[in-house]
Design a protein around this motif. Structure first.
Motif, PDB file in Angstrom:
ATOM      1  N   GLN B  14      78.573  71.707  14.553  1.00  0.00           N
ATOM      2  CA  GLN B  14      80.028  71.675  14.463  1.00  0.00           C
ATOM      3  C   GLN B  14      80.503  70.393  13.777  1.00  0.00           C
ATOM      4  OE1 GLN B  14      81.952  74.116  15.397  1.00  0.00           O
ATOM      5  NE2 GLN B  14      83.835  73.023  14.843  1.00  0.00           N
ATOM      6  N   PHE B  15      79.874  69.279  14.132  1.00  0.00           N
ATOM      7  CA  PHE B  15      80.215  67.989  13.549  1.00  0.00           C
ATOM      8  C   PHE B  15      79.991  68.015  12.033  1.00  0.00           C
ATOM      9  CE2 PHE B  15      79.287  63.146  13.834  1.00  0.00           C
ATOM     10  CZ  PHE B  15      80.530  62.891  13.294  1.00  0.00           C
ATOM     11  N   ASN B  16      78.836  68.567  11.639  1.00  0.00           N
ATOM     12  CA  ASN B  16      78.562  68.684  10.201  1.00  0.00           C
ATOM     13  C   ASN B  16      79.664  69.436   9.496  1.00  0.00           C
ATOM     14  OD1 ASN B  16      76.136  67.466  10.413  1.00  0.00           O
ATOM     15  ND2 ASN B  16      74.979  69.363  10.641  1.00  0.00           N
ATOM     16  N   THR B  17      80.025  70.597  10.087  1.00  0.00           N
ATOM     17  CA  THR B  17      81.047  71.431   9.452  1.00  0.00           C
ATOM     18  C   THR B  17      82.356  70.673   9.348  1.00  0.00           C
ATOM     19  OG1 THR B  17      80.162  72.892  11.120  1.00  0.00           O
ATOM     20  CG2 THR B  17      81.460  73.890   9.382  1.00  0.00           C
ATOM     21  N   GLU B  18      82.690  69.920  10.405  1.00  0.00           N
ATOM     22  CA  GLU B  18      83.954  69.195  10.384  1.00  0.00           C
ATOM     23  C   GLU B  18      83.972  68.162   9.261  1.00  0.00           C
ATOM     24  OE1 GLU B  18      84.789  69.435  15.154  1.00  0.00           O
ATOM     25  OE2 GLU B  18      84.764  67.462  14.217  1.00  0.00           O
ATOM     26  N   LEU B  19      82.876  67.414   9.134  1.00  0.00           N
ATOM     27  CA  LEU B  19      82.821  66.380   8.092  1.00  0.00           C
ATOM     28  C   LEU B  19      82.875  67.019   6.711  1.00  0.00           C
ATOM     29  CD1 LEU B  19      80.175  63.881   9.466  1.00  0.00           C
ATOM     30  CD2 LEU B  19      82.607  63.510   9.219  1.00  0.00           C
ATOM     31  N   GLU B  20      82.094  68.102   6.567  1.00  0.00           N
ATOM     32  CA  GLU B  20      82.038  68.774   5.268  1.00  0.00           C
ATOM     33  C   GLU B  20      83.430  69.301   4.895  1.00  0.00           C
ATOM     34  OE1 GLU B  20      80.556  69.945   1.797  1.00  0.00           O
ATOM     35  OE2 GLU B  20      79.421  68.800   3.269  1.00  0.00           O
ATOM     36  N   GLN B  81      83.246  59.952  17.966  1.00  0.00           N
ATOM     37  CA  GLN B  81      82.841  58.554  17.824  1.00  0.00           C
ATOM     38  C   GLN B  81      81.748  58.364  16.770  1.00  0.00           C
ATOM     39  OE1 GLN B  81      82.551  59.325  21.591  1.00  0.00           O
ATOM     40  NE2 GLN B  81      84.763  59.117  21.584  1.00  0.00           N
ATOM     41  N   PRO B  82      82.053  58.637  15.521  1.00  0.00           N
ATOM     42  CA  PRO B  82      81.001  58.564  14.503  1.00  0.00           C
ATOM     43  C   PRO B  82      80.450  57.145  14.350  1.00  0.00           C
ATOM     44  CG  PRO B  82      83.148  58.755  13.477  1.00  0.00           C
ATOM     45  CD  PRO B  82      83.356  58.952  14.937  1.00  0.00           C
ATOM     46  N   THR B  83      79.191  57.049  13.965  1.00  0.00           N
ATOM     47  CA  THR B  83      78.584  55.740  13.715  1.00  0.00           C
ATOM     48  C   THR B  83      77.929  55.738  12.346  1.00  0.00           C
ATOM     49  OG1 THR B  83      76.614  56.534  14.774  1.00  0.00           O
ATOM     50  CG2 THR B  83      78.097  55.205  16.127  1.00  0.00           C
ATOM     51  N   ALA B  84      77.504  54.535  11.910  1.00  0.00           N
ATOM     52  CA  ALA B  84      76.761  54.355  10.670  1.00  0.00           C
ATOM     53  C   ALA B  84      77.408  55.107   9.510  1.00  0.00           C
ATOM     54  CB  ALA B  84      75.313  54.752  10.866  1.00  0.00           C
ATOM     55  N   SER B  85      76.609  55.910   8.784  1.00  0.00           N
ATOM     56  CA  SER B  85      77.123  56.515   7.553  1.00  0.00           C
ATOM     57  C   SER B  85      78.266  57.489   7.835  1.00  0.00           C
ATOM     58  CB  SER B  85      76.003  57.221   6.798  1.00  0.00           C
ATOM     59  OG  SER B  85      75.579  58.344   7.511  1.00  0.00           O
ATOM     60  N   ASP B  86      78.252  58.119   9.011  1.00  0.00           N
ATOM     61  CA  ASP B  86      79.365  59.014   9.342  1.00  0.00           C
ATOM     62  C   ASP B  86      80.670  58.241   9.447  1.00  0.00           C
ATOM     63  OD1 ASP B  86      77.593  61.060   9.513  1.00  0.00           O
ATOM     64  OD2 ASP B  86      77.261  60.764  11.666  1.00  0.00           O
ATOM     65  N   ILE B  91      85.932  56.525   7.329  1.00  0.00           N
ATOM     66  CA  ILE B  91      86.772  55.417   6.850  1.00  0.00           C
ATOM     67  C   ILE B  91      87.117  55.613   5.387  1.00  0.00           C
ATOM     68  CG2 ILE B  91      86.771  52.950   6.326  1.00  0.00           C
ATOM     69  CD1 ILE B  91      85.187  52.475   8.826  1.00  0.00           C
ATOM     70  N   THR B  92      86.098  55.992   4.588  1.00  0.00           N
ATOM     71  CA  THR B  92      86.326  56.189   3.162  1.00  0.00           C
ATOM     72  C   THR B  92      87.350  57.293   2.932  1.00  0.00           C
ATOM     73  OG1 THR B  92      84.052  55.582   2.812  1.00  0.00           O
ATOM     74  CG2 THR B  92      85.175  56.607   0.981  1.00  0.00           C
ATOM     75  N   ILE B  93      87.214  58.381   3.700  1.00  0.00           N
ATOM     76  CA  ILE B  93      88.145  59.493   3.507  1.00  0.00           C
ATOM     77  C   ILE B  93      89.575  59.035   3.797  1.00  0.00           C
ATOM     78  CG2 ILE B  93      88.883  61.699   4.482  1.00  0.00           C
ATOM     79  CD1 ILE B  93      85.946  62.484   4.564  1.00  0.00           C
ATOM     80  N   ILE B  94      89.735  58.252   4.877  1.00  0.00           N
ATOM     81  CA  ILE B  94      91.084  57.773   5.204  1.00  0.00           C
ATOM     82  C   ILE B  94      91.657  56.957   4.055  1.00  0.00           C
ATOM     83  CG2 ILE B  94      92.377  56.219   6.727  1.00  0.00           C
ATOM     84  CD1 ILE B  94      90.456  57.022   8.961  1.00  0.00           C
ATOM     85  N   LYS B  95      90.793  56.090   3.459  1.00  0.00           N
ATOM     86  CA  LYS B  95      91.294  55.216   2.393  1.00  0.00           C
ATOM     87  C   LYS B  95      91.571  55.996   1.108  1.00  0.00           C
ATOM     88  CE  LYS B  95      89.210  50.916   3.882  1.00  0.00           C
ATOM     89  NZ  LYS B  95      88.089  50.004   3.616  1.00  0.00           N
ATOM     90  N   VAL B  96      90.615  56.882   0.733  1.00  0.00           N
ATOM     91  CA  VAL B  96      90.794  57.644  -0.499  1.00  0.00           C
ATOM     92  C   VAL B  96      92.032  58.524  -0.373  1.00  0.00           C
ATOM     93  CG1 VAL B  96      89.784  59.426  -1.956  1.00  0.00           C
ATOM     94  CG2 VAL B  96      88.357  57.587  -1.104  1.00  0.00           C
ATOM     95  N   TYR B 217      81.278  51.648  -1.347  1.00  0.00           N
ATOM     96  CA  TYR B 217      81.194  51.276   0.062  1.00  0.00           C
ATOM     97  C   TYR B 217      80.549  52.393   0.879  1.00  0.00           C
ATOM     98  CZ  TYR B 217      82.724  50.563   4.849  1.00  0.00           C
ATOM     99  OH  TYR B 217      82.747  50.445   6.202  1.00  0.00           O
ATOM    100  N   LEU B 218      80.947  53.618   0.569  1.00  0.00           N
ATOM    101  CA  LEU B 218      80.419  54.770   1.310  1.00  0.00           C
ATOM    102  C   LEU B 218      78.913  54.881   1.146  1.00  0.00           C
ATOM    103  CD1 LEU B 218      80.718  57.520   2.775  1.00  0.00           C
ATOM    104  CD2 LEU B 218      81.248  58.532   0.584  1.00  0.00           C
ATOM    105  N   VAL B 219      78.451  54.734  -0.093  1.00  0.00           N
ATOM    106  CA  VAL B 219      77.038  54.984  -0.351  1.00  0.00           C
ATOM    107  C   VAL B 219      76.188  53.769  -0.001  1.00  0.00           C
ATOM    108  CG1 VAL B 219      75.372  55.679  -2.093  1.00  0.00           C
ATOM    109  CG2 VAL B 219      77.670  56.614  -2.145  1.00  0.00           C
TER     110      VAL B 219
END
Lengths: 423, 239
Positions: B14-20, B81-86, B91-96, B217-219
């Motif tokens: 579910q988490f994967n789908t949400e991020l995707e 509560q995502p961590t690391a690359s998630d 964060i990147t999505i919020i900024k972009v 930053y994301l990568v």
């Protein structure tokens, strides 16, 4: 060597060893010794088979007895399957090569909308990179909103044509999607810019020619009008000629007016301003206008819904008035023409019905072509331009509607403009 | 380093789908913004006030998309509560998201200038500068979004460098427009409108550059904003 021969040979060996052992007084020991030898030989063979199976492409080792038979069968089996695999691989590669060599862009997309396979022609069309973009969701890379809406709506009955952004020249793409398998899709993308530009040039040409012809024609008909005001100044035979010239100049003016109107509708098709149209008001306005221009006509209005449609008022007015004037022209004087405005299921219909001559069914499919005439002899009697129904069809298309024609020879015709009902 | 499949490895599907889905929505919004920019430039070139007004109206749609994406980001942070690359992805999505919305606003501003210019008639410069810078900025925006979709650091760096180019072109365009004003003060009104449009385009270039920096930053997890790219040097990015 068959299994039966190999087995009987082994049995024979055991019996012989038992006999020889009995001669020397050790029959059991001799049999055990021989059995050891036989099983040792078998283990040796198993080891050799194992070693060979690590590199099965090589020829199998020579083996004695039934082992040789088994090995050769295994060898042929696996060589056969390798060949079949190579052949399949060839076929797949051949197909992919043929797609890859196509000038059209080809993408295969899986059920999740991710790219499974694509060819190199997509680079200049959609900016996709081959093969790095495999696995990416297609709509993340082709972000044109029009494309996304079409792709995600899953309705691929009509191909999509849109103006792709980016790049110096305008790029018009035509996308055809074929669903296959389990929600997988095959997309063909083609550059149709030259066709679109040609079409645009054709439209502009017609509009420009009509416009250019109008100026000299205005001068001609203006002078003709002045000359005809004082007919006594001319001999009788000139008057007739002048009157006819005046009539034809008028016809040509109408023709140019219709051509210009048609090309305007065509060019406005994609970006026309839409307003809410009260069809009741439109009908009443039309009736008042026709009472002046066609005083003998009988117009019956049937309005059974208060719904409005979204469209371009002048366009729709011209379409309905074209239909009504046609109906009046082609029915005997005094016969009523019915205009109705109804809601049928999900469709709103403007219907124009007459009880006139009717049209033979063979003509109906071609009726909306420009300058198509059912009967050449009617040409001058009715004074039409031959563009009326083409205008109606284009107006319908420009306002999300369609034109339906039903007719029976001798019983009259019904022209219906169908619009989708909203809200 | 974040791979394409980087966030495809969660136990929770579910988490994967949400991020995707979040990423797809953001890129769909990007597509919408790209379209707005192209249409706005087109309306300006043709001085078509009808199209220009429709762009101003469409901006509301983009604002709505921004709010939806923001809302979903907040939900993901609260619930997963995502961590690391998630975490970096969210964060990147919020900024972009914010940058894209600003680009949408700037495109609407260009359209407003088009409406005003269409009332005043053609500008003496015949929009050569706008055409040129508009094309550059359009490419930058497309490349930055492509870099985000492909997680392509090389392309992202190219965008950052491309923005410097746009700034240079902007400077020279300003100078040439000033010359037009000096030549004939009657042009000042039209030229001012054109300058505003150019200013918006230049801002769009900056936002595209920001998006590209977020991609890095994301990568890579490296912040290259505010000229730190030259400080860090190419080696740090390992490309």
């Amino acid at each position: 060597m068959t299994w039966f021969a190999a087995t009987s040979r082994t049995l024979l060996l055991i019996i012989v060893s038992a006999c020889v052992g009995a001669l020397y007084g050790y029959p059991q020991e001799a049999v055990i010794l021989v059995l050891f030898g036989i099983s040792g030989f078998s283990f040796y063979q198993i080891r050799r088979v194992q070693l060979w199976l690590q590199t099965p492409e090589k020829m199998p080792p020579d083996a004695y007895g039934a082992w040789g038979d088994i090995l050769s069968r295994m060898y042929f089996l696996q060589r056969g399957s390798l060949e079949a695999q190579a052949q399949l691989q060839d076929t797949v590669e051949y197909l992919q090569d043929s797609f890859a060599a196509m000038r059209d862009g080809v993408v295969m997309v899986d059920a999740n909308g991710c790219i499974k396979w694509l060819n190199r022609s997509l680079e200049p069309l959609l900016g996709l990179r081959c093969p790095e973009d495999t696995g990416q969701p297609l709509t993340n890379l082709v972000r044109a909103p029009e494309f996304n809406r079409y792709f995600l709506a899953m309705d691929y009955s009509t191909p999509l044509q849109y103006l792709a952004i980016g790049g110096e020249k305008p790029l018009y793409l035509r996308v055809e999607v074929t669903p296959f398998g389990k929600a997988e899709r095959l997309l063909f993308v083609r550059d149709v810019s030259s066709a679109v530009l040609m079409e645009k040039m054709r439209r502009e040409f017609v509009a420009n020619v009509s416009h250019e012809l109008r100026t000299p024609l205005t001068v001609i008909s203006g002078y003709l009008g002045t000359l005809l005001m004082d007919t006594k100044a001319f001999p009788e035979r000139y008057v007739k000629a002048l009157t006819q010239m005046g009539q034809h100049a008028k016809r040509m003016e109408n023709l140019l007016k219709d051509l210009l109107w048609l090309s305007r509708i065509e060019s406005e098709q994609y970006n026309s301003e839409h307003d809410t149209i009260d069809v009741r008001g439109l009908f009443h306005e039309l009736r008042d206008d026709l009472a002046e221009s066609h005083p003998n006509s009988v117009l019956v209005l049937e309005i059974s819904t208060d719904k409005t449609i979204c469209g371009n008022y002048p366009q729709l007015y011209s379409a309905v008035s074209n239909l009504a004037i046609n109906a009046i022209k082609y029915s005997p004087e005094g016969n009523p023409v019915t205009l109705s405005w109804t809601l049928q299921g999900d469709d709103l219909c403007i219907r124009v019905r007459d009880r006139g001559l009717g049209i033979d069914s063979s003509h109906i499919p071609r009726l909306t072509e420009r300058f198509y005439r059912v009967d050449d002899s009617r040409n001058s009697a009715t004074g039409g331009t031959g563009l009326g129904l083409a205008i109606v069809k284009h107006v319908a298309a420009a306002n999300d509607g369609q034109l339906k024609i039903e007719s029976k020879l001798g019983e009259g015709s019904t022209f219906t403009l169908i619009f989708p009902a909203r809200g | 380093m974040l791979k394409q499949e980087g966030y495809g490895q969660h136990i929770s599907g579910q988490f994967n789908t949400e991020l995707e889905s979040l990423r797809n929505q953001l890129l769909a919004m990007g597509g919408q913004v790209e379209q707005q920019l192209t249409t706005a430039l087109d309306a300006l070139m043709k001085l078509d006030s009808g199209v220009a007004e429709s762009i101003v109206r469409n901006d509301a749609e983009i604002n709505q998309m921004e709010m939806t994406i923001d809302d979903e980001c907040a939900t993901i942070i609260a619930r997963r509560q995502p961590t690391a690359s998630d975490l970096r992805l969210v964060i990147t999505i919020i900024k972009v998201n914010r940058d894209l919305e600003r680009i949408g606003d700037e495109a609407a501003k260009v359209a407003r200038q088009a409406v005003q210019l269409s009332e005043g008639g053609m500008s003496p410069s015949s929009f050569v500068e706008i055409r040129h810078i508009g094309a550059l900025v359009g490419v930058l925006l497309r490349q930055s979004l492509d870099a985000f979709a492909r997680l392509d650091v090389t392309k992202a760096i190219e965008v950052v460098r491309g923005d410097a180019e746009v700034d240079k072109e902007y400077g020279s365009a300003m100078r040439s427009l000033v010359t037009f004003m000096v030549e004939d003060p009657r042009n000042i009104g039209a030229i001012l409108n054109e300058m505003w449009a150019l200013r918006s385009l230049e801002r769009i270039g900056d936002h595209a550059c920001n998006i590209a920096e977020h991609v890095v930053y994301l990568v890579k997890g490296l912040d290259i904003r505010h000229g730190r790219l030259s400080e860090l040097g190419e080696e740090a990015l390992d490309i």
